[in-house]
Scaffold this motif. Structure first.
Motif, PDB file in Angstrom:
ATOM      1  N   THR A 149       0.697  -1.085   0.051  1.00 32.07           N
ATOM      2  CA  THR A 149       0.102   0.336   0.436  1.00 32.07           C
ATOM      3  C   THR A 149       0.642   1.332  -0.267  1.00 32.07           C
ATOM      4  O   THR A 149       0.270   2.623   0.060  1.00 32.07           O
ATOM      5  CB  THR A 149      -0.198   0.183   0.791  1.00 32.07           C
ATOM      6  OG1 THR A 149      -0.700  -0.109   2.518  1.00 32.07           O
ATOM      7  CG2 THR A 149      -1.968  -0.208   1.227  1.00 32.07           C
ATOM      8  N   HIS A 150       1.945   1.055   0.218  1.00 29.93           N
ATOM      9  CA  HIS A 150       2.909   2.924  -0.290  1.00 29.93           C
ATOM     10  C   HIS A 150       3.146   2.386  -1.217  1.00 29.93           C
ATOM     11  O   HIS A 150       1.903   3.437  -1.926  1.00 29.93           O
ATOM     12  CB  HIS A 150       4.575   1.521   0.871  1.00 29.93           C
ATOM     13  CG  HIS A 150       5.229   3.206   0.274  1.00 29.93           C
ATOM     14  ND1 HIS A 150       7.110   2.967   0.299  1.00 29.93           N
ATOM     15  CD2 HIS A 150       5.608   4.410   0.861  1.00 29.93           C
ATOM     16  CE1 HIS A 150       7.036   4.079   0.238  1.00 29.93           C
ATOM     17  NE2 HIS A 150       6.022   4.913   0.291  1.00 29.93           N
ATOM     18  N   LEU A 151       3.313   1.890  -2.562  1.00 31.64           N
ATOM     19  CA  LEU A 151       3.304   2.049  -3.780  1.00 31.64           C
ATOM     20  C   LEU A 151       3.758   1.351  -4.525  1.00 31.64           C
ATOM     21  O   LEU A 151       4.302   1.528  -5.917  1.00 31.64           O
ATOM     22  CB  LEU A 151       5.364   3.092  -3.783  1.00 31.64           C
ATOM     23  CG  LEU A 151       5.654   4.370  -3.477  1.00 31.64           C
ATOM     24  CD1 LEU A 151       6.969   4.911  -2.924  1.00 31.64           C
ATOM     25  CD2 LEU A 151       4.610   5.208  -3.459  1.00 31.64           C
ATOM     26  N   GLY A 152       3.665   0.218  -4.076  1.00 34.83           N
ATOM     27  CA  GLY A 152       2.939  -0.916  -5.154  1.00 34.83           C
ATOM     28  C   GLY A 152       4.014  -1.779  -5.887  1.00 34.83           C
ATOM     29  O   GLY A 152       3.292  -2.710  -6.473  1.00 34.83           O
ATOM     30  N   PRO A 186       0.791   2.957   4.457  1.00 36.16           N
ATOM     31  CA  PRO A 186      -0.082   3.554   4.944  1.00 36.16           C
ATOM     32  C   PRO A 186      -1.370   3.035   5.985  1.00 36.16           C
ATOM     33  O   PRO A 186      -1.902   3.422   6.474  1.00 36.16           O
ATOM     34  CB  PRO A 186      -0.343   5.104   4.661  1.00 36.16           C
ATOM     35  CG  PRO A 186      -0.523   4.483   2.846  1.00 36.16           C
ATOM     36  CD  PRO A 186       0.855   4.313   2.921  1.00 36.16           C
TER      37      PRO A 186
END
Lengths: 205, 429
Positions: A149-152, A186
């Motif tokens: 969920t940060h940058l995939g 997050p």
């Protein structure tokens, strides 16, 4: 400045019919121009064929305890893991108040559902009429998105502080319920809508 | 320093053209008789070098597009085909790929030159801002281009960068899906990235035109930072700087050619020779070297949105730099404190690049003994990066006592008392 509205009738004081025409035509051009932009912006959104969402069926019978597969659902990889008893108890023992993200992030539940282990497992999945699913299997199965969920990025299995998932890109640690515990991500890994259509078949979507 | 034009059409054809479209006059006034400070050093040759870089990228890019297929099933194979089967394809692709690195090498030196000699200060604020816009477009073009070969780094680089927009509250998800044209990086994404990658160089070329225009109003800054006062301070652009730029371009091309012919993959990443796979993220993903400092700034913040804001802020701060620096002296040559802070700034940028290339939890060599890892080194250097612009430069103008500056550009070159003799030595035109 020359008053372009000055004419014998109004002396430039009162708005004339010409003023109205100026403002109306410039306004129409402005609004029309802005509306014309929209097709050029909206064409970049997902097209109709992309939006025609598919479903993915997962056969769970081949999964042994502790085994994990990755399936594609709506263009994205998803983890399907049959957790061991130890993994379940590790996740269940954690108090929700100690989690960085305390929401279940589960499409099968309300948005405000807490991130308990039960709310993360397939106990939250729907069950088709007439289908009986083993309770132990339902609490052991975990299906989450495989994109951090940060940058995939796709987290690595069996790594990190919790021996569950560790994202190699920026160091996010997830626990055995796919919940974020440490690092820049997050939110917990989201859980897709899912339904048991037979005792060992789970349909995503 | 645009003065009255000195162009005189000599033939009938030139006169005919000049009365209808004075394009030769424009070229003459801009690049032949343009009065240029006589003391420009080699740091001032990067403008010319960058123009050549842009032309090389456009020409090689146009021909590569004749062979490249922007589809997720064919992109990787079509790039391999360019390398192996297309006549001279290996050469064209190596020039284009290494050309991007060379372009950034030159632009960084060009920007540091501007920072050191105070070229962003009045009356050149817009010139500087246009330059920052070009730099932003360059980064966009480089990122989009890096995605096209559809290797593992391409794919995951695209995934990470587009997900940055997901950090925005509320509009995050709609914006990322709008960028992707789907629910993930996919064929629609690759297709539009190709289209935009083709567009941006021409936008850059247009803004370069404005950049040169804005340069030619106040004229070049120079190493002393002094404004041009008399004709004796200047030399005509041609032949003095056409030759100087030309020499620098040749030296630059030798370095360029070394990479293209002998070390073509040195600046790339081996993982990009593996075709994109949505199921496996490479263990260690890094951007191209020229974006590493910003990557380190992104990682310095534990919060997703905070990291994104800080990373874009690192470039955003450059836009307001002309108003942050309060010193009345342009050139760091005469700023005894400022020049040291500048040196540390360069070290901080290089250090951030190093942090970006390493894993955050790895220990820093030597300093690792006291427990310093790359995450914390990155945080310290990020702090200095922002402090340089937001604290040091604004305060230094009030604190620092500049050293004695020469009376004029001419004096700085020829020494005191020689200015009379130099008047006759200076070329007539």
């Amino acid at each position: 400045m020359t008053d372009v509205n000055s004419n014998p009738e109004t002396g430039g004081e009162e708005p004339s019919r010409r003023d109205f025409l100026y403002i109306a035509s410039v306004g129409a051009v402005g609004v029309g121009g802005a509306l014309t932009l929209w097709p050029f912006i909206d064409q970049m959104n997902p097209a109709a064929d992309t939006l025609a969402l598919s479903t993915t069926e997962v056969n769970l019978s081949a999964l042994e305890e502790g085994a994990e597969i990755t399936v594609m659902f709506r263009e994205r990889p998803h983890f399907v893991r049959r957790r061991t008893a130890q993994e379940i108890s590790e996740a269940a023992e954690v108090e929700v108040s100690r989690l960085p993200d305390q929401l279940a992030r589960n499409a099968n539940l309300e948005d405000s559902a807490p991130a308990t282990d039960a709310n993360r497992s397939t106990l939250s999945a729907g069950v088709d009429e007439g289908v009986e699913v083993d309770e132990a299997l339902r609490s052991a199965m975990l299906v989450t998105s495989a994109n951090c969920t940060h940058l995939g990025c796709v987290p690595t299995e069996g790594a990190g502080d919790y021996d569950a998932w560790f994202c190699p890109c920026h160091g996010s640690h997830y626990d055995t319920a796919g919940r974020i515990r440490r690092g820049p991500a997050p939110e917990n890994l989201p859980i897709p809508p899912m339904t048991f259509i037979s005792a060992t078949t789970l349909r995503l979507g | 320093m645009s003065g009255p034009s000195t162009y005189e059409p000599k033939t009938g054809v030139e006169r005919w053209l000049d009365q209808r479209l004075p394009i030769v006059r424009l070229g003459w006034d801009s690049f032949v008789d343009f009065p240029t400070p006589r003391n420009l050093n080699y740091w001032y040759t990067f403008g010319g070098i960058l123009t050549v870089c842009l032309m090389i990228q456009i020409v090689t890019g146009i021909v590569l597009a004749m062979h490249y297929v922007p589809h997720i099933d064919y992109a990787f194979a079509s790039v391999e085909r360019i390398d192996r089967d297309v006549n001279f394809g290996w050469l064209l692709r190596n020039i284009h790929a290494n050309g991007a690195s060379m372009f950034f090498l030159a632009v960084y030196l060009h920007m540091l030159r501007g920072l050191y000699y105070g070229s962003y200060k009045a009356p050149r604020e817009l010139l500087w801002i246009l330059g920052v816009v070009i730099y932003l477009l360059m980064m966009a073009a480089a990122f989009l281009g890096y995605v096209l070969p559809w290797g593992q780094m391409s794919y995951w680089g695209a995934m990470v960068i587009t997900n940055l927009f997901g950090a925005l509250p509320l509009i995050g998800t709609p914006i990322t899906e709008w960028l992707w044209g789907g629910f993930s990086v996919g064929n629609a994404t690759l297709n539009r990235f190709f289209s935009l990658h083709y567009l941006i160089p021409f936008l850059i070329a247009g803004i370069v035109g404005l950049h040169v225009w804005a340069l030619h109003v106040p004229g070049n800054n120079n190493p002393t930072g002094l404004s041009i006062k008399t004709k004796a301070d200047t030399l005509p652009f041609h032949p003095y700087y056409t030759v100087k730029d030309g020499f620098a371009i040749i030296v630059f091309m030798i370095i360029f050619a070394f990479f293209v012919f002998y070390w073509p993959d040195a600046l790339g990443h081996a993982d990009n020779y593996i075709e994109a796979n949505a199921l496996v993220t490479p263990a260690h993903i890094v951007p191209e070297w020229y974006l590493l400092p910003f990557y380190a700034i992104l990682r310095a913040v534990p919060d997703k949105l905070g990291g994104v804001i800080l990373m874009f802020g690192a470039i955003g701060v450059l836009f307001i730099l002309p108003w942050l620096d309060t010193s009345k002296v342009r050139s760091m040559r005469y700023r005894p404190l400022g020049r040291w802070f500048f040196v540390f700034f360069v070290i901080a940028c290089l250090g951030l690049g190093w942090c970006g290339a390493e894993l955050p939890d790895n220990k820093v060599p030597v300093l690792g003994a006291i427990g310093l890892n790359f995450l914390w080194l990155g945080r310290i250097l990020t702090l200095y990066y922002f402090a340089y612009f937001l604290v040091i430069l604004p305060l230094l103008g009030f604190i620092e006592k500049p050293t004695q500056r020469p009376a004029s550009i001419e004096e700085s070159v020829l020494g005191k008392g020689k200015s009379d003799a130099s008047a006759s030595a200076a070329p007539a035109e």
